[in-house]
Every structure is written in C-alpha cells, then in structure tokens.
Enzyme design. Structure first.
Site, mmCIF file in Angstrom:
data_model
loop_
_atom_site.group_PDB
_atom_site.id
_atom_site.type_symbol
_atom_site.label_atom_id
_atom_site.label_comp_id
_atom_site.label_asym_id
_atom_site.label_seq_id
_atom_site.Cartn_x
_atom_site.Cartn_y
_atom_site.Cartn_z
ATOM 1 N N HIS A 57 0.637 7.830 4.046
ATOM 2 C CA HIS A 57 1.438 7.163 5.064
ATOM 3 C C HIS A 57 2.921 7.530 4.985
ATOM 4 C CE1 HIS A 57 -2.228 4.952 5.633
ATOM 5 N NE2 HIS A 57 -2.200 4.562 4.370
ATOM 6 N N ASP A 103 0.856 -1.191 0.000
ATOM 7 C CA ASP A 103 0.000 0.000 0.000
ATOM 8 C C ASP A 103 0.891 1.240 0.000
ATOM 9 O OD1 ASP A 103 -1.740 2.101 0.415
ATOM 10 O OD2 ASP A 103 -2.902 1.096 1.973
ATOM 11 N N GLY A 110 -4.352 1.380 8.106
ATOM 12 C CA GLY A 110 -5.366 0.673 8.883
ATOM 13 C C GLY A 110 -5.089 -0.817 8.957
ATOM 14 N N ILE A 120 -0.084 8.898 8.837
ATOM 15 C CA ILE A 120 -0.682 7.930 9.751
ATOM 16 C C ILE A 120 -0.281 6.506 9.356
ATOM 17 C CG2 ILE A 120 -2.640 9.430 10.250
ATOM 18 C CD1 ILE A 120 -4.352 7.671 8.384
#
Length: 288
Positions: free
Chosen positions: A197, A192, A215, A212
């Site tokens: 990120h 990903d 998930g 961040i």
C-alpha cells in the site's frame, strides 16, 4: 501443506489494545472523512469535540497481526493468500477511546480441492476492559495455494452458507465517495503497514500498476457511506455489515455505493467509477 488441526486449534489469546481519540480521528481520516469543512456530521468523526467512533473500526482494534505468515507450522502459503470477505456485528457502540481486548480464533477451514485453494474463517470477539461485548468481527481468507490438504485424512469443515447477491434491479440509492491519492499512506497508520500500500516497486512485483488501497479501507468506506445514506451519519445505528472483496481500489478513484432496501436491512455493492469495476459485492447491512 496446510495442517487442518493446527489451523483449527490456533487462537490469539487476549490481545489488549489501548487507543486514544487521536487514533479514532486518524482512522476516520483514513476513510476519507473530513473533506468537507462545513459538514458537521463528518466533523463528529475527526474532531475531538463530541467525538464518535466509526463502527467499522472494530476490525482494526486488538488485531492478532499477520499470524498466518508468522505461524509457519500451520503451513499456509501466505504469498497466495487473498482477503475474501469481511463482516462485523456490533453489540454496543464503540467508545471513541479506551482499552479493548480481542480474542481471535479460527472457526472454519474448507478444502476446495487440489489446485482450487482453501477457505479460512477467523473470528474476533472484541470486549471492553470490563468484559462487555462490543463486536464480533469475521474475516474470510481465500488460500489459493492450500487446496487438497484433506486428501490424506478427510479433515475439513463444511462450507459456510453463501452470501446473497444484491437484487437484480437498478439501485435505489447512489452515493459517490471520492478517495484521495495519498489515502493508503494515511490509512496504513491505523495498523496495516504492508508495503503493498506504499511502495510502487513492491506493488509492481505482485502484479499491480501502483500501490493499492487496503481492503479494509474499501470496506470501511462502504460502512461510512451506508451511515451517511441511510442512518443520518449515526454510528450507533449500524448493527451488522458484511461484504465480499472482488477487485482492488487505486487511491484517487471514486467509489460509488449502490444500495437497496432489503426488508429490514440493506443490500449494497461498491463500484470504482473510473474503471467501472465492482470492488465490493454481496453486501448486506442491518440498521436499527
């Protein structure tokens, strides 16, 4: 506007994915394993000798990619999409390397109403090169910009049964899982590559103080925590796991896994300690 029929008819076809022991070790490192050089149980996931794969890696193998962004004819407002829940059911242990095939399809699209968004469920069946079933992976997305699509013809699906909440009692078991400041940069190498990120400017543009954690990395850390706390770190014992995303994680935070025995399974949630914020809720797991 979201086209219900085109969304429900979408499927990925066969997505073949050949992965190596290096990929398996990199995934585990991206979930924070290997921080204790004397922990032999962690070493099994990050060292080629007697290597084993984390069961949550099924979520990243043979992925169909960002199809909701790329298939513009479906009409999903990708910029308002939020990953809502993630689940996996294991049918056999994942091998530490090999070739797998993923077949993903949309199984449910729910209209919550104009201005209230929509819910989309996508399910991936993962098999090995011989066709043996390995895992069923479900991803649930909250499409904040796509409510009201059924107003014209009434086409939509019934909502899925709600996930049970964790017990209204103090957790029976606590386990702290530190994250590293660079962990999102490491985890993104498992597939990903979203700049959310990695790039501070991109993160700020969409409302975050800094990049961040993914998930699926947060979810994967809950999985490795459940194995450590309740299954003697044996990946073959995790049969199923499901949780709801409730808040982002910033790399460097400590995550506290709070869990309860729940009949033959487990209920759990995950908390970012420094902010005292729940980042995963409605967690359920089955262990053999």
């Amino acid at each position: 506007m979201l086209d219900y029929r085109k969304a429900r008819d979408w499927h990925s076809g066969d997505v073949r994915h050949t992965y190596t022991p290096r990929d398996t070790m990199l995934y585990a490192l991206g979930l924070g394993l290997g921080t204790d050089p004397l922990d032999e149980k962690q070493l099994r996931f990050v060292y080629e000798k007697e290597l084993v794969a984390l069961p949550t890696m099924a979520a990243v193998l043979a992925s169909p990619g960002f199809w909701m962004r790329d298939r513009k004819e479906i009409g999903i407002d990708f910029m308002k999409l939020v990953h809502g829940e993630q689940a996996v059911r294991l049918h056999a242990p994942l091998p530490p390397s090999g070739t797998v095939v993923g077949r993903t399809r949309v199984t449910r699209v729910v209209d919550k109403g104009e201005g209230k968004g929509a819910i989309l469920h996508a399910q991936k069946e993962l098999v090995d090169a011989e066709g043996q079933a390995l895992a069923t992976v479900e991803s649930v997305y909250f499409l904040r910009g796509d409510g009201g699509f059924s107003a014209a013809d009434g086409q939509c699906d019934e909502p899925a049964p709600p996930s049970p909440a964790v017990p209204d009692a103090a957790p029976e078991h606590l386990l702290d899982l530190p994250t590293r400041p660079e962990q999102a940069l490491l985890y993104r190498l498992s597939g990903d590559m979203n700049p959310l990120h990695a790039e501070p400017a991109f993160a700020a543009k969409v409302g975050f103080a800094r990049p961040i954690l993914h998930g699926l990395a947060t979810w994967g850390m809950a999985g490795r925590g459940l194995l450590a706390a309740h299954a003697d770190a044996d990946p073959a014992r995790l049969r199923a796991m499901r949780a709801r995303f409730s808040a982002p994680v910033y790399p460097g935070e400590t995550l506290r896994l709070e869990s309860w025995r729940n009949g033959t399974g487990l209920a759990f949630r995950l908390r970012a300690l420094e902010r005292d914020v729940l980042v995963l809720t409605h967690g359920q797991a089955e262990l053999s």
